[in-house]
Design a protein around this motif. Structure first.
Motif, PDB file in Angstrom:
ATOM      1  N   ALA A  11       0.846  -1.613  -0.142  1.00 39.77           N
ATOM      2  CA  ALA A  11       0.299   0.116   0.174  1.00 39.77           C
ATOM      3  C   ALA A  11       0.530   0.758  -0.114  1.00 39.77           C
ATOM      4  O   ALA A  11       0.738   2.493  -0.327  1.00 39.77           O
ATOM      5  CB  ALA A  11      -0.726  -0.210   1.146  1.00 39.77           C
ATOM      6  N   SER A  12       2.006   0.847   0.117  1.00 41.61           N
ATOM      7  CA  SER A  12       2.896   2.184   0.310  1.00 41.61           C
ATOM      8  C   SER A  12       3.647   2.724  -1.000  1.00 41.61           C
ATOM      9  O   SER A  12       3.966   3.817  -0.994  1.00 41.61           O
ATOM     10  CB  SER A  12       4.236   2.029   1.554  1.00 41.61           C
ATOM     11  N   PHE A  13       3.647   2.163  -1.603  1.00 46.87           N
ATOM     12  CA  PHE A  13       4.051   2.322  -3.272  1.00 46.87           C
ATOM     13  C   PHE A  13       3.753   3.595  -3.798  1.00 46.87           C
ATOM     14  O   PHE A  13       2.045   3.724  -4.028  1.00 46.87           O
ATOM     15  CB  PHE A  13       4.360   2.049  -4.115  1.00 46.87           C
ATOM     16  N   ALA A  14       3.387   5.184  -3.727  1.00 49.26           N
ATOM     17  CA  ALA A  14       3.245   6.135  -4.181  1.00 49.26           C
ATOM     18  C   ALA A  14       3.536   6.742  -6.276  1.00 49.26           C
ATOM     19  O   ALA A  14       2.599   7.042  -6.424  1.00 49.26           O
ATOM     20  CB  ALA A  14       4.296   7.459  -3.297  1.00 49.26           C
ATOM     21  N   ASN A  15       4.671   5.758  -6.729  1.00 49.57           N
ATOM     22  CA  ASN A  15       4.408   6.102  -8.115  1.00 49.57           C
ATOM     23  C   ASN A  15       4.544   4.710  -8.867  1.00 49.57           C
ATOM     24  O   ASN A  15       4.909   4.691 -10.020  1.00 49.57           O
ATOM     25  CB  ASN A  15       5.853   6.856  -8.054  1.00 49.57           C
ATOM     26  N   CYS A  16       3.841   3.826  -8.744  1.00 52.45           N
ATOM     27  CA  CYS A  16       3.525   2.865  -9.573  1.00 52.45           C
ATOM     28  C   CYS A  16       1.172   2.232  -9.125  1.00 52.45           C
ATOM     29  O   CYS A  16       1.126   3.065  -7.625  1.00 52.45           O
ATOM     30  CB  CYS A  16       3.688   1.862  -9.532  1.00 52.45           C
ATOM     31  N   ALA A  48      13.716  -9.857 -11.871  1.00 53.34           N
ATOM     32  CA  ALA A  48      13.235  -8.909 -13.332  1.00 53.34           C
ATOM     33  C   ALA A  48      13.982  -8.092 -12.394  1.00 53.34           C
ATOM     34  O   ALA A  48      14.294  -7.223 -11.735  1.00 53.34           O
ATOM     35  CB  ALA A  48      11.837  -8.183 -13.039  1.00 53.34           C
ATOM     36  N   THR A  49      15.599  -8.117 -12.857  1.00 52.60           N
ATOM     37  CA  THR A  49      16.138  -7.558 -12.266  1.00 52.60           C
ATOM     38  C   THR A  49      16.601  -6.751 -12.495  1.00 52.60           C
ATOM     39  O   THR A  49      17.210  -6.173 -11.292  1.00 52.60           O
ATOM     40  CB  THR A  49      17.973  -8.605 -12.103  1.00 52.60           C
ATOM     41  N   ASN A  50      16.159  -6.057 -13.416  1.00 50.59           N
ATOM     42  CA  ASN A  50      16.402  -4.532 -13.769  1.00 50.59           C
ATOM     43  C   ASN A  50      15.379  -3.506 -12.475  1.00 50.59           C
ATOM     44  O   ASN A  50      15.858  -2.532 -12.285  1.00 50.59           O
ATOM     45  CB  ASN A  50      15.929  -3.720 -14.924  1.00 50.59           C
ATOM     46  N   ASN A  51      14.288  -4.390 -12.077  1.00 53.69           N
ATOM     47  CA  ASN A  51      12.939  -3.255 -10.859  1.00 53.69           C
ATOM     48  C   ASN A  51      14.051  -3.757  -9.903  1.00 53.69           C
ATOM     49  O   ASN A  51      14.589  -4.364  -9.273  1.00 53.69           O
ATOM     50  CB  ASN A  51      11.993  -4.737 -10.842  1.00 53.69           C
ATOM     51  N   GLY A  52      13.742  -2.578  -9.002  1.00 58.83           N
ATOM     52  CA  GLY A  52      14.344  -2.254  -7.168  1.00 58.83           C
ATOM     53  C   GLY A  52      13.198  -0.954  -6.841  1.00 58.83           C
ATOM     54  O   GLY A  52      12.475  -0.773  -7.137  1.00 58.83           O
ATOM     55  N   TYR A  53      13.523  -1.946  -5.321  1.00 58.16           N
ATOM     56  CA  TYR A  53      12.098  -1.063  -4.741  1.00 58.16           C
ATOM     57  C   TYR A  53      12.955  -0.611  -3.766  1.00 58.16           C
ATOM     58  O   TYR A  53      13.375  -0.728  -3.141  1.00 58.16           O
ATOM     59  CB  TYR A  53      10.862  -2.401  -4.285  1.00 58.16           C
ATOM     60  N   LEU A  54      12.718   0.886  -2.788  1.00 59.80           N
ATOM     61  CA  LEU A  54      12.708   0.938  -1.230  1.00 59.80           C
ATOM     62  C   LEU A  54      11.518   1.495  -0.766  1.00 59.80           C
ATOM     63  O   LEU A  54      10.519   2.164  -1.298  1.00 59.80           O
ATOM     64  CB  LEU A  54      13.601   2.929  -1.965  1.00 59.80           C
ATOM     65  N   VAL A  55      11.370   1.499   0.453  1.00 62.63           N
ATOM     66  CA  VAL A  55       9.963   1.152   1.661  1.00 62.63           C
ATOM     67  C   VAL A  55      10.751   2.028   2.493  1.00 62.63           C
ATOM     68  O   VAL A  55      12.031   1.314   3.580  1.00 62.63           O
ATOM     69  CB  VAL A  55       9.604   0.282   1.943  1.00 62.63           C
TER      70      VAL A  55
END
Length: 161
Positions: A11-16, A48-55
């Protein structure tokens, strides 16, 4: 950092979109993460190694940012968050789609980060970079505060309408 549940992270994702957040791969078993060692949760998608995430905590809330790494190898460089210098391939250019209307138009913000997104571990000396780094006079706490300030400046750009 306080432990987070899967539904809080998604629920935290602001740009997707909510659908994209629902489908993204989480960083393994959340109960096995050493949350006390983290200032933010960062991970790469193993499939999908080009995908990264920050929380990360921000203003009393939890904010998530989806990132895309640019393929290619960068020679020795420094992470913009933790200021750790790394050798070839250990720093990657990540782009985050801007939140809101700008993001829907395809606008992004980019920065160079530790390729493994483990900045908190480098700041605390729990993970060693591939090249020697100069000694700093700042304490671990001060380095963590600086890293979070850098992360929040990046988030300000991504979240700006």
């Amino acid at each position: 950092m306080e432990p987070l549940a899967e539904n809080t992270i998604r629920a935290s994702f602001a740009n997707c979109s909510k659908g994209e957040a629902k489908r993204l791969a989480l960083p393994g078993k959340l109960t096995e993460i050493d949350w006390a060692e983290l200032d933010f949760l960062g991970w790469r998608d193993p499939k999908a190694t080009n995908n990264g995430y920050l929380v990360f905590p921000r203003g009393g809330e939890v904010v998530g940012l989806a990132l895309a790494a640019t393929p290619g190898r960068i020679k020795q460089s420094m992470c913009a968050f933790c200021l750790t210098t790394h050798g070839t391939g250990d720093v990657a250019l990540f782009a985050a789609r801007r939140a809101g209307a700008a993001g829907k138009l395809g606008n992004t913000v980019g920065t160079y980060l530790c390729a493994d997104l483990a900045c908190s571990l480098y700041v605390r000396g729990r993970r060693k970079p591939s090249v020697p780094n100069p000694k700093e006079s700042l304490s671990t706490e001060e380095r963590a505060e600086r890293m979070l300030a850098n992360l929040n400046r990046f988030a300000d750009e991504v979240l700006a309408e």
